[in-house]
Design an enzyme around this catalytic site. Sequence first.
Site, mmCIF file in Angstrom:
data_model
loop_
_atom_site.group_PDB
_atom_site.id
_atom_site.type_symbol
_atom_site.label_atom_id
_atom_site.label_comp_id
_atom_site.label_asym_id
_atom_site.label_seq_id
_atom_site.Cartn_x
_atom_site.Cartn_y
_atom_site.Cartn_z
ATOM 1 C CG ASP A 16 3.086 1.746 9.988
ATOM 2 O OD1 ASP A 16 2.826 2.114 10.605
ATOM 3 O OD2 ASP A 16 3.491 1.842 8.553
ATOM 4 C CE LYS B 172 -1.807 1.150 4.175
ATOM 5 N NZ LYS B 172 -1.483 2.374 4.419
ATOM 6 C CG ASN B 173 2.547 2.524 3.335
ATOM 7 O OD1 ASN B 173 1.422 2.985 3.803
ATOM 8 N ND2 ASN B 173 3.005 2.573 4.563
ATOM 9 C CB CYS C 115 -4.209 10.594 11.448
ATOM 10 S SG CYS C 115 -3.930 8.648 11.352
ATOM 11 N NE ARG D 116 -6.441 3.889 5.738
ATOM 12 C CZ ARG D 116 -5.588 4.360 6.973
ATOM 13 N NH1 ARG D 116 -5.905 4.854 8.472
ATOM 14 N NH2 ARG D 116 -4.504 4.755 6.516
ATOM 15 C CG ASP E 65 6.249 20.866 9.921
ATOM 16 O OD1 ASP E 65 6.565 19.830 9.532
ATOM 17 O OD2 ASP E 65 7.415 21.197 10.778
#
Length: 422
Positions: A305, A22-23, A116, A397, A124
């Site tokens: 993760d 996914k990432n 989140c 997700r 930033d």
Amino acid sequence: MDKLVIEGGKPLSGTIVIQGAKNAALPILAASILAKGTSTIDHVPGLLDIEVMLNILRELGCRAEHTEGTVVLDTLAAHTSHVPESLMKQMRSSIFLMGPLLARFGETQVYLPGGCAIGERKIDLHLEGLKALGAEIEELGNRIICRAEKLVGADIHLSFPSVGATENIMMAAALAEGRTTISGAAREPEIQDLQGFLNAMGAKIIGAGTDTITVDGVQSLTSCRYQIIPDRIVAGTLMLAAAATRGQVTLQNTKPAHLTSLIHVMRRAGVQIVIDGDIIKVGSSARPKAVERIVTSPYPAFPTDLQSQMMVLLTLADGVSIMKETIFEGRLKHVDELSRMGADIRVDMNAAIVRGVPRLYGATVEATDLRAGAALVIAGLAAQGKTVVEQIHHIDRGYDRIEATLSHLGARISRYSPVPNN
Ligand code: UD1
């Protein structure tokens, strides 16, 4: 809302092929917009986040089809660089579009991707990087307008190796005039995959995987065909599920080198792991050993993760383990849910002190974010009795039909969807 019902206590066993990452897929789909034409991306997982990204790209005028793991994306007709707020808010990764849209259209309007559950998640560093390339950035409430008549290469130092900021800067710099050097860059494998994709489109980038990335800007990029790397977090989740249930599981289509820190920690916990090319075999028959101290840090250290999933194994270990989370301040919410299943965990600032118990017990628990949800599923598989995991849209997700994957490995797990009223 869908929920997962798990009858725990059955060791996982069997063989499974790992889905694409996914990432890696999310920034690569965003990067496709840098070229005008049709790109074909293989091994794209069937996930909610991917569908949101494709919907945003469609909204911008692209044509996108996702069938059996392959995305065919035609970006020729993209006509706007304004991402609607409603779509932007559905997923933080929508921020990846900022660099590519700015590079293609000379301007973009996006919105803050929203809070989140796992922490503040600032942007930033993304904005500073784009400014260094010559963008003018106006922040009006939660609306961000970026403009640049032309992007010009620059030396950019990231004060923290942000994955997303590194990727956004690489994508914008690919079409900038001259050379960009990103020092203090994130080193995650997904960044190497993005470099691979951009170079396949004709970009000139070296250094991904190290902390210095050099991008020599080119005038244009050409669409290409590309295959996404295997998902190391999904692989790690299944390795931990195999160990927590004291099962024997073989994972195919993995990149063991991307999982070095997890493999090291799991071996310290007494789990047997055999590596053979792109295959990882995980087996465990005894109670895991405690691991004195694990600290999440940027790659190649232990990934945030996999923190919650690893914690489940530690809840069952013989002894006391400490898990320290240094990337996201709000990422220990699963502790309360695991405690409801009988885990003995005390939180001290950003560290969890886990005193292993002989077993967990089924309970009704709530997925508070994607990886916390995966951890609760592992806990449910290992626990005695029935576990109900609620709020599983978070899990969808990042895991392609997790119940199908786990059923294939012998788990007793089912998804229940509410019956629509009418
Ligand atoms: C990516 C991954 C996510 C993973 C995370 C860390 C994707 C789609 N998501 O998220 O799964 O958990 O890396 O490995 O690839 N930060 C700032 N300013 C910024 C950007 C980040 O202060 O401009 C801080 C964040 O608040 C956070 C830390 O840096 O504390 C890490 O964030 P970052 O590496 O950017 O993570 P993401 O790219 O959002």
